[in-house]
Design a protein around this motif. Structure first.
Motif, short mmCIF file in Angstrom:
data_model
loop_
_atom_site.label_atom_id
_atom_site.label_comp_id
_atom_site.label_asym_id
_atom_site.label_seq_id
_atom_site.Cartn_x
_atom_site.Cartn_y
_atom_site.Cartn_z
N GLU A 176 0.82 -1.05 0.10
CA GLU A 176 0.05 -0.03 -0.06
C GLU A 176 0.81 1.25 -0.15
O GLU A 176 0.42 2.23 -0.86
N ALA A 177 1.84 1.14 0.73
CA ALA A 177 2.72 2.41 1.05
C ALA A 177 3.48 2.80 -0.38
O ALA A 177 3.90 4.06 -0.46
N LEU A 178 4.04 1.80 -0.97
CA LEU A 178 4.83 1.70 -2.33
C LEU A 178 4.03 1.51 -3.23
O LEU A 178 4.92 1.21 -4.31
N ALA A 179 2.97 2.08 -3.41
CA ALA A 179 2.08 1.64 -4.74
C ALA A 179 2.77 3.01 -5.85
O ALA A 179 3.30 3.99 -5.30
N PRO A 180 2.70 2.65 -7.01
CA PRO A 180 3.06 3.63 -8.02
C PRO A 180 2.64 4.77 -7.65
O PRO A 180 1.10 5.03 -7.30
N ILE A 181 3.16 5.86 -7.93
CA ILE A 181 2.90 7.41 -7.54
C ILE A 181 2.33 7.94 -8.75
O ILE A 181 2.76 7.88 -9.99
N ASP A 182 1.10 8.75 -8.41
CA ASP A 182 0.73 9.55 -9.52
C ASP A 182 1.74 10.75 -10.02
O ASP A 182 2.16 11.21 -8.86
N PRO A 183 2.13 10.65 -11.24
CA PRO A 183 3.09 11.88 -11.33
C PRO A 183 2.66 13.17 -11.14
O PRO A 183 3.43 14.12 -10.94
N ALA A 184 1.22 13.47 -10.82
CA ALA A 184 0.91 14.87 -10.50
C ALA A 184 0.99 14.81 -8.85
O ALA A 184 0.89 16.02 -8.44
N THR A 185 1.25 14.12 -8.30
CA THR A 185 1.51 14.05 -6.61
C THR A 185 2.64 14.80 -6.33
O THR A 185 3.69 14.30 -6.70
#
Length: 225
Positions: free
Chosen positions: A88-97
């Motif tokens: 959960e913590a290291l799920a792919p990050i949305d580039p807009a985040t």
């Protein structure tokens, strides 16, 4: 035709015994978690764990032959839960985040798990890690490092594999050091140390990531002629 006898009293008794056994094992593991957290694994004893659980040593030995077996069972359960937290913590990050938000969310998930289960840190980072927990923890650390590297590769597409590995290890080292301070405090001080850890990780990563994930989206100032 005779009725289905699957729920007959004769078959229900083993189920009840099994359920009682599971409850007793959970009780013993919770007691062990309290003792290991308070005294450390090395100083803990089966007698202390039995006292904490409110049972006799003989009852404890019906389930576990020694404290190492208790620690291994407890560690196995915690590492299974921790793997879910990693996912959960290291799920792919949305580039807009924004980077600051992404770092904060990951730290919150990890610290929430460890503050809810302080025995995890006591077992995994103590001076005398019991049994095969050492190998399992090393495998878990390698998995975590790989996940961090994968996230960093999306933020640092031009970085070499060696650079990504090094950056991931620095992030993990900073997190481990910060977590030890967080677990040593309570209340407002714990929150303050958690924020400090977020700040340190953000300030380390921000120059590397550059403007790919800005702290915030700031309005562009227009010049007056």
């Amino acid at each position: 035709m005779p009725d289905n006898q699957d729920d007959s009293p004769a078959k229900e008794q083993p189920r009840r015994r099994q359920a009682r056994g599971e409850r007793r094992m959970t009780q013993l593991l919770e007691a062990a978690a309290s003792v290991f957290t308070t005294t450390g694994y090395t100083a803990a004893s089966t007698n202390a764990i039995a006292r904490e659980a409110g049972v006799s040593p003989g009852t404890l030995y019906q389930f576990f032959p020694n404290k190492e077996a208790i620690a291994i069972e407890l560690g196995d359960r915690l590492m299974h839960e921790m793997r879910d937290t990693y996912g959960e913590a290291l799920a792919p990050i949305d580039p807009a985040t924004p980077l600051e938000e992404a770092v904060g969310a990951a730290v919150d998930r990890f610290t929430d798990f460890n503050t809810q289960h302080p025995v995890f840190f006591a077992l995994m980072h103590g001076p005398d890690i019991p049994g095969r927990i050492t190998e399992e923890h090393d495998a878990l650390h390698a998995t975590l490092a790989g996940r961090v590297e994968a996230l960093l590769s999306a933020l640092l597409p031009d970085a070499s594999a060696a650079d990504l590995a090094r950056t991931a290890q620095v992030c993990l080292g900073l997190y481990k050091a910060g977590l030890e301070l967080i677990l040593a405090h309570e209340g407002a001080e714990r929150e303050a140390y958690t924020q400090e850890l977020k700040n340190v990780l953000f300030r380390y990563l921000e120059p590397l990531v550059g403007h790919r994930m800005a702290r915030t989206t700031r309005p562009t100032k227009t010049r007056t002629p």
